[in-house]
Design a protein around this motif. Structure first.
Motif, mmCIF file in Angstrom:
data_model
loop_
_atom_site.group_PDB
_atom_site.id
_atom_site.type_symbol
_atom_site.label_atom_id
_atom_site.label_comp_id
_atom_site.label_asym_id
_atom_site.label_seq_id
_atom_site.Cartn_x
_atom_site.Cartn_y
_atom_site.Cartn_z
ATOM 1 N N LEU A 210 0.832 -1.206 0.000
ATOM 2 C CA LEU A 210 0.000 0.000 0.000
ATOM 3 C C LEU A 210 0.868 1.259 0.000
ATOM 4 O O LEU A 210 0.548 2.242 -0.686
ATOM 5 N N ILE A 211 1.978 1.239 0.738
ATOM 6 C CA ILE A 211 2.860 2.411 0.785
ATOM 7 C C ILE A 211 3.405 2.722 -0.606
ATOM 8 O O ILE A 211 3.359 3.866 -1.070
ATOM 9 N N THR A 212 3.926 1.698 -1.305
ATOM 10 C CA THR A 212 4.505 1.962 -2.617
ATOM 11 C C THR A 212 3.436 2.323 -3.636
ATOM 12 O O THR A 212 3.649 3.200 -4.496
ATOM 13 N N GLU A 213 2.262 1.711 -3.535
ATOM 14 C CA GLU A 213 1.168 2.095 -4.453
ATOM 15 C C GLU A 213 0.767 3.536 -4.205
ATOM 16 O O GLU A 213 0.415 4.266 -5.172
ATOM 17 N N THR A 214 0.822 3.967 -2.964
ATOM 18 C CA THR A 214 0.458 5.348 -2.633
ATOM 19 C C THR A 214 1.473 6.323 -3.197
ATOM 20 O O THR A 214 1.107 7.377 -3.738
ATOM 21 N N ILE A 215 2.751 5.977 -3.099
ATOM 22 C CA ILE A 215 3.783 6.832 -3.712
ATOM 23 C C ILE A 215 3.534 6.968 -5.206
ATOM 24 O O ILE A 215 3.591 8.073 -5.763
ATOM 25 N N GLU A 216 3.252 5.852 -5.855
ATOM 26 C CA GLU A 216 3.028 5.884 -7.300
ATOM 27 C C GLU A 216 1.798 6.737 -7.662
ATOM 28 O O GLU A 216 1.801 7.446 -8.663
ATOM 29 N N SER A 217 0.781 6.709 -6.804
ATOM 30 C CA SER A 217 -0.423 7.488 -7.101
ATOM 31 C C SER A 217 -0.191 8.984 -6.910
ATOM 32 O O SER A 217 -0.815 9.807 -7.582
ATOM 33 N N VAL A 218 0.731 9.326 -6.007
ATOM 34 C CA VAL A 218 1.050 10.735 -5.789
ATOM 35 C C VAL A 218 1.924 11.259 -6.920
ATOM 36 O O VAL A 218 1.782 12.385 -7.353
#
Length: 255
Positions: A247-255
């Motif tokens: 979830l952390i890395t997916e969140t970075i990618e979405s930002v």
């Protein structure tokens, strides 16, 4: 080929502290995208599971990435008991200023979320986005001082420190009077907190160190065009099982 990881590089800050860090440059095709800086928590270091997972993600995707130890933490100079929020904020500001160029995505875990907010308040032009993982702004006042008993407060003021048991180590936390008093000079939830960039707050519902109500308070207090809170059922303060790390890395990618 050696299995030992390379030793950290070192940055001498304007305050004369030696900050240990590991820096991963971007590949040419990713060089125009913001780098990622991981800001660790209270008494943690840059070799934790979240920091290493993010570094591996950055290496795989060619993204610039930086992890470091605050003074008194990990491999940096100084002793933990002598430090305070203002020192660790100054360390992070020195790292951001000296070792990166252009806007960065700040990923702050627990106390690192507070440090990230201080950076965002002082250097908003250097922040492309902010991700708080169980962010703990103002915890010295709201989670420590506010919950101390009258005898604990008296002992802290008279002796300059008290020892608190730790859930993460056999060694107790030494909480100093300076940590509490310096924390009051760096509170972010008592005055306006503009965050004019994407902000993502990740919070576990089973976190007993930073309870979900703290994340809701930050969400309610901060002002910005794109601030979102994600609650993860059953996740604890470590927020480091495989699903949380993804979830952390997916969140970075979405930002």
């Amino acid at each position: 080929m050696s299995d030992h990881p390379p030793p950290p590089q070192r940055l001498e800050t304007p305050d004369g502290r030696q900050i240990a860090y590991h820096k991963l440059p971007a590949t040419p095709d990713q060089s125009t995208r913001p780098g990622v800086i991981f800001l660790g928590g209270f008494r943690s270091d840059m070799n934790g599971s979240k920091a290493l997972h993010l570094e591996e993600w950055a290496r795989k995707h060619g993204r610039a990435f930086l992890r470091f130890d605050y003074s008194g933490h990990g491999q940096s100079s100084g002793t933990f008991e002598e430090g305070a929020i203002g020192d660790w904020f100054a360390d992070a500001r020195a790292v951001l200023s000296a070792l990166t160029a252009g806007p960065q995505i700040l990923v702050g875990s627990s106390m690192g979320g507070w440090i990230a907010l201080l950076l965002a308040r002082s250097l908003p032009d250097r922040v492309a986005g902010l991700i708080g993982i169980a962010a703990a702004p103002d915890f010295t006042e709201d989670s420590m001082w506010a919950t101390f008993t009258t005898p604990q407060r008296a002992s802290l003021m008279a002796d300059g420190q008290i020892a608190l048991p730790s859930d993460y180590s056999e060694t107790p936390y030494i909480i100093t009077r300076r940590l509490i008093e310096d924390g009051r000079d760096h509170l972010v939830l008592r005055t306006a907190l503009p965050l004019p960039f994407p902000v993502r707050l990740l919070q576990g519902t089973a976190d007993t160190d930073v309870v979900p109500a703290a994340a809701l308070r930050l969400l309610d207090h901060a002002a910005g065009p794109d601030i979102r809170l994600t609650l993860v059922q059953g996740a604890d303060h470590r927020f480091s099982d495989p699903a949380c790390l993804l979830l952390i890395t997916e969140t970075i990618e979405s930002v």
